[in-house]
Design an enzyme around this catalytic site. Sequence first.
Site, short mmCIF file in Angstrom:
data_model
loop_
_atom_site.label_atom_id
_atom_site.label_comp_id
_atom_site.label_asym_id
_atom_site.label_seq_id
_atom_site.Cartn_x
_atom_site.Cartn_y
_atom_site.Cartn_z
N LYS A 1 0.82 -1.21 0.00
CA LYS A 1 0.00 0.00 0.00
C LYS A 1 0.85 1.25 0.00
CE LYS A 1 -4.44 -1.58 1.74
NZ LYS A 1 -5.53 -1.38 2.70
N LYS B 1 -4.00 -12.93 -8.56
CA LYS B 1 -5.25 -13.01 -7.82
C LYS B 1 -6.23 -11.95 -8.31
CE LYS B 1 -7.01 -12.39 -3.36
NZ LYS B 1 -6.91 -11.51 -2.24
N LYS C 1 -9.92 -6.36 -6.15
CA LYS C 1 -11.00 -5.39 -6.33
C LYS C 1 -10.49 -4.06 -6.86
CE LYS C 1 -11.31 -4.08 -1.45
NZ LYS C 1 -12.04 -4.18 -0.22
#
Length: 334
Positions: free
Chosen positions: A115, A197, A200
């Site tokens: 992040k 993966k 979102k």
Amino acid sequence: MFGDKKVVFSGVQPSGNLTIGNYLGAIRNFGAFSEQYHCYYCVVDMHAITVRQNPAELRRRTYETLALYIACGLDPQKNTLFVQSHVPQHAELGWILDCYTMFGELSRMTQFKDKSAKNADNINAGLFTYPSLMAADILLYQTELVPVGVDQKQHLELARDIANRFNQIYGETFVVPDGYISKDGAKIMSLQDPIKKMSKSDPNENAVVRILDSKDDIIRKFKRAVTDSDNKIVRAEGKEGITNLLNIYTCFTNKTPEEAEREFAGMGYGDFKLAVGETCADALASVREEFAKLMADKAYLESVMAQGAQDAYKNARRTMSKVRRKVGFTELKF
Ligand code: TRP
């Protein structure tokens, strides 16, 4: 343990629209615990503000996430559904646990590293201490079991370490929680790059199927899914695209991979992708309908929030009074 039931706790951030990976790997399975456990499912809006949010959007998504919990089958009468910022003990315990969490431990968190790479202009202290707030969420309710996706495994290990450390210093205070990591959702891969993966926040919308996508969108995305050129519908290395589609199909139908392979043997890829898309869209149709109904009834959602917060508050308070005494805070007597 509160009362006679052990506790399950999990949280979902009200940021971004959730994917079928979140659904199959987490939310869909939450309801099954409510017979045996006292279940807390929290909308973690305080975690969401570790990256910059538009306030109106955050508020809307908070309602949406709560509505989605209910639409995915979580009965508010059988589960405590609530919003993190409505129960101030989360922040209170979060701060205290910050003081029992090491800089080195937080520095090793892969989610923090990811992040901060993505938000290089806003590497704030909250992003760094995110895991101790998450530990507070869990430990406040004396949680035994935490159903999460694999990406949260490292945070959960840290919550266990923090609980053990605190217990060692002050004597038994917190239950040390176990993770319950579902294998299903972990294996849901991007439709466009099936070695990654499904995420979102993927900028390529075609890669991600969202729980609330329309039937048309779902089918279109599956039709465009990346496959390979040998026209065999089997799971195999080098056939990650087909393997992923078969897996999504078996998750939604509860069939075995062998059954699915037999069912599709000899079919062309186009028809196969359409079949998987339709299965997925149909399985999610009732969630979509229920969600729309709930979002039209704000008053109902607010009553669920109020009831959930009240219930959570009561139990959080008990843990907090224990913690405050143990660390040496004075008692305020009016
Ligand atoms: N960090 C979790 C996620 O991003 C959300 C979360 C916050 C959570 N607090 C939690 C999950 C407590 C389980 C338990 O998915």
